[in-house]
Enzyme design. Structure first.
Site, mmCIF file in Angstrom:
data_model
loop_
_atom_site.group_PDB
_atom_site.id
_atom_site.type_symbol
_atom_site.label_atom_id
_atom_site.label_comp_id
_atom_site.label_asym_id
_atom_site.label_seq_id
_atom_site.Cartn_x
_atom_site.Cartn_y
_atom_site.Cartn_z
ATOM 1 N N HIS A 254 -59.832 -71.359 -46.062
ATOM 2 C CA HIS A 254 -60.438 -70.034 -45.895
ATOM 3 C C HIS A 254 -61.958 -70.148 -45.769
ATOM 4 O O HIS A 254 -62.558 -69.583 -44.842
ATOM 5 C CB HIS A 254 -60.061 -69.173 -47.103
ATOM 6 C CG HIS A 254 -60.598 -67.784 -47.068
ATOM 7 N ND1 HIS A 254 -59.833 -66.701 -46.701
ATOM 8 C CD2 HIS A 254 -61.821 -67.275 -47.368
ATOM 9 C CE1 HIS A 254 -60.558 -65.595 -46.770
ATOM 10 N NE2 HIS A 254 -61.770 -65.927 -47.187
ATOM 11 N N GLU A 255 -62.569 -70.891 -46.680
ATOM 12 C CA GLU A 255 -64.035 -71.002 -46.651
ATOM 13 C C GLU A 255 -64.516 -71.833 -45.465
ATOM 14 O O GLU A 255 -65.605 -71.594 -44.936
ATOM 15 C CB GLU A 255 -64.545 -71.586 -47.968
ATOM 16 C CG GLU A 255 -64.183 -70.769 -49.202
ATOM 17 C CD GLU A 255 -64.574 -69.299 -49.121
ATOM 18 O OE1 GLU A 255 -65.514 -68.965 -48.368
ATOM 19 O OE2 GLU A 255 -63.939 -68.478 -49.814
#
Length: 489
Positions: A254-255
Site C-alpha cells: 500500500h505504501e
C-alpha cells in the site's frame, strides 16, 4: 523577472521548507526519542509559522494579478498557487501554528493511549484538536459547510453531499455481497509464527518487485504505516505482527503505491505545486490498486505463495489457490487497515458519518466511544472488544486529518476505474503477475496517471487515464465478480 518567475521562485523555497517540515514528521514517527515530543511540537509550530507567512505573503496577490501563463503547465501552477493563497489567507497564522503544535503532541498521546487501551487519556487532547479544526473550518468556509471546507484540503471539489450520495449508492451492493459471502463456507485463515526479520526481508523484496526506487527511498517501522516525501526522497513505513504476515505485506505494498506515485511524477515539476499527488483520492487510488487489484490478484498471490514457502517453509497452506483464498478471506474484523475488500468501504462510511458529526457539533467527544461501538455493532454485527480495536485504532483524528477518511473510498472508486482501463490496455497482465512481474501494471499507471502530478484536476486525470468519467460501477462490478467466483456464489 516576470511575475510568473517571481511566483515560481517564491514557491520553490516554500515547497523546500514544507519538505523539511514533512521530514520532521517522519522522524517523529520512526526515530525520534520519546522524550523529544514537547520540543518537536515547538519545532513543528515554528516551521508552520514560517510556512504560513510565506503562503500568505502579500506579494503573491500582486504577482497573481500580473501573471500571464504561457502554457498549460504554467496555468496549472498558477491554479494551485492561487488556491493555496486563497485558503491560507483565510486562516489566522496563530491558529495554523497552534494546530501544528497541538497535533504534533497529540500524535504521541494517541499512541500511548492506544497501547494502553485508555480512551480517557486521549479525549481531552482530541477535544482540543476538534476545537481548533472547527475554528479552521469556520475560517475557510466563511458561512458555508464546515466539513466541506475540510474535505477540500484533501479532495478539491468534493463535498459531503456528493460523497454521501456515492456512499448511499454503494452501500446496498456491498451489504448484499457481504451477506452472500458470509453465508458461504469460509476459507481457512492463516496460522503460524512469522518472524519479524523474515517479514521485513519479504517486505523489502516486495517493494522491489513493485519497482520501488531504493536510491530515493527507505523502509522503516511505525505504529501506523505511512509514506512521506516526494521528488527525490520518498520514504515508506510498515509494521509487523508475527502471527499475521498479511499486515506487513499489504501495508508495505500500500505504501509503495503512495510512494511510487510521488517518485514517478515528471522531474521537471520538482519543488513546485505540480510536484506531488493532485489529491488524496487520487493518491489512495494508487496505494489501493497496488495493494488490491494487483497485490491480491490470483496471479500475484500465486507467485507470492512460492515466496512464502521459500522464506517460511511449510506455513500451513497447501496450494496457491488456498493461499489466494486466505489472502482474500472475508470476515468482519475490527481493524480498517486489515479489512478485506468487501468490508473496507463500510469502515470508511462509518468514520465519515462520525467525524462529520464531530465537526458539525452534533456528536460530543465524550460520546464518541459509545457512538463508535454502537455503529460498529450495527454495521458489522460484532461488538468492539477493546478501544485499540475501536476508536483508538486510527492516527488520523489525533493529527487533525478530518475530511481525509472519505478519500480512501474515493481512491477505491478511482482504482476500480483504473483497473478496468489498465486490464483492457495490458491483456496479458495476469500471466505477468503470476511470474512476479508487475511492470506492465506499474508502467501503465506511471505513464497514464502518476507522471502528471498536479497538472490536472483529480477527476480529470482519472478520466484522461480511463477514457470515461470516474464512477463507482467498475469497483462494485470488480468486487462482485471476484468474490462471487472465489466463494462459488
Amino acid at each position: 523577472m516576470t511575475a510568473y518567475d517571481h511566483l515560481m521562485a517564491h514557491q520553490r523555497q516554500t515547497e523546500a521548507l514544507s519538505k523539511v517540515a514533512e521530514r520532521l514528521g517522519w522522524d517523529q514517527e520512526t526515530m525520534m526519542p520519546r522524550g523529544g515530543a514537547e520540543q518537536r511540537s515547538e519545532e513543528m509550530a515554528a516551521m508552520e509559522g514560517v510556512l504560513h507567512a510565506r503562503r500568505t505573503d502579500p506579494r503573491i496577490a500582486d504577482w497573481l494579478a500580473e501573471v500571464v501563463p504561457a502554457d498549460e503547465v504554467a496555468q496549472a501552477q498558477i491554479r494551485h498557487i492561487r488556491r493555496s493563497y486563497d485558503r491560507a489567507t483565510k486562516v489566522p497564522g496563530d491558529l495554523a501554528q497552534e494546530l501544528a503544535r497541538l497535533t504534533s503532541v497529540a500524535q504521541g498521546i494517541w499512541a500511548e493511549a492506544r497501547a494502553a487501551d485508555d480512551v480517557a487519556a486521549f479525549l481531552p487532547t482530541l477535544s482540543q484538536v476538534i476545537d481548533l479544526k472547527q475554528q479552521e473550518a469556520a475560517a475557510l468556509a466563511q458561512g458555508g459547510d464546515l466539513y466541506d471546507a475540510l474535505i477540500d484540503d484533501y479532495e478539491p471539489g468534493a463535498t459531503a453531499a456528493t460523497l454521501g450520495a456515492m456512499f448511499d449508492r454503494m452501500r446496498p451492493r456491498l451489504v448484499d455481497l457481504r451477506a452472500a459471502v458470509l453465508a458461504a463456507p469460509a476459507p481457512a485463515p492463516l496460522h503460524g509464527h512469522f518472524g519479524l526479520e523474515a517479514q521485513l526481508r519479504l517486505a523489502r523484496d516486495l517493494a522491489s518487485t513493485f519497482g520501488y526506487d531504493w536510491g530515493r527511498g527507505r523502509l522503516d517501522m511505525a505504529v501506523h504505516p505511512f509514506s512521506s516525501g516526494g521528488g527525490s526522497d520518498s520514504r515508506i513505513t510498515t509494521r509487523v505482527v508475527e502471527t499475521e504476515p498479511f499486515n506487513c505485506i499489504y501495508s508495505t505494498i500500500h505504501e509503495v503505491g503512495h510512494s511510487s506515485y510521488e517518485l514517478n511524477i515528471d522531474p521537471d515539476y520538482a519543488l513546485s505545486p505540480l510536484g506531488h499527488g493532485v489529491s488524496m483520492g487520487v493518491h489512495e487510488s494508487q496505494s489501493r490498486i497496488y495493494e488490491n487489484q494487483i497485490g491480491r490478484s490470483r496471479g500475484f498471490t500465486g507467485w507470492m505463495f512460492g515466496q512464502m514457502q521459500e522464506r517460511f517453509g511449510d506455513f500451513g497452506v497447501a496450494s496457491p489457490q488456498a493461499f489466494y483464498a486466505a489472502v482474500n478471506r472475508v470476515q468482519p474484523g475490527f481493524i480498517r487497515t486489515e479489512a478485506d475488500e468487501v468490508h473496507y468501504n463500510l469502515h470508511i462510511m462509518m468514520r465519515f458519518d462520525l467525524e462529520r458529526a464531530l465537526i458539525q457539533g452534533d456528536l460530543a467527544v465524550d460520546d464518541l466511544e459509545a457512538a463508535w461501538n454502537d455503529r460498529f455493532l450495527a454495521d458489522f454485527g460484532v461488538a468492539v472488544d477493546r478501544p485499540a480495536h475501536g476508536m483508538l485504532q486510527d492516527v488520523h483524528w489525533s493529527v487533525g486529518l478530518f475530511g481525509y477518511f472519505p478519500t480512501y473510498t474515493l481512491g477505491n472508486v478511482y482504482a476500480g476505474c483504473l483497473n478496468q482501463a489498465m486490464r483492457a490496455a495490458v491483456p496479458d497482465l495476469d500471466e505477468a503477475l503470476a511470474r512476479g512481474d508487475t511492470s506492465g501494471a506499474t508502467g501503465w499507471l506511471r505513464e497514464n496517471l502518476q507522471r502528471h502530478g498536479g497538472l490536472y484536476e483529480p477527476r480529470e486525470v482519472v478520466e484522461l487515464a480511463c477514457g470515461f468519467a470516474p464512477n463507482e460501477g467498475p469497483l462494485l462490478d470488480y468486487l462482485e465478480t471476484k468474490f462471487r467466483s472465489l466463494y462459488n456464489l
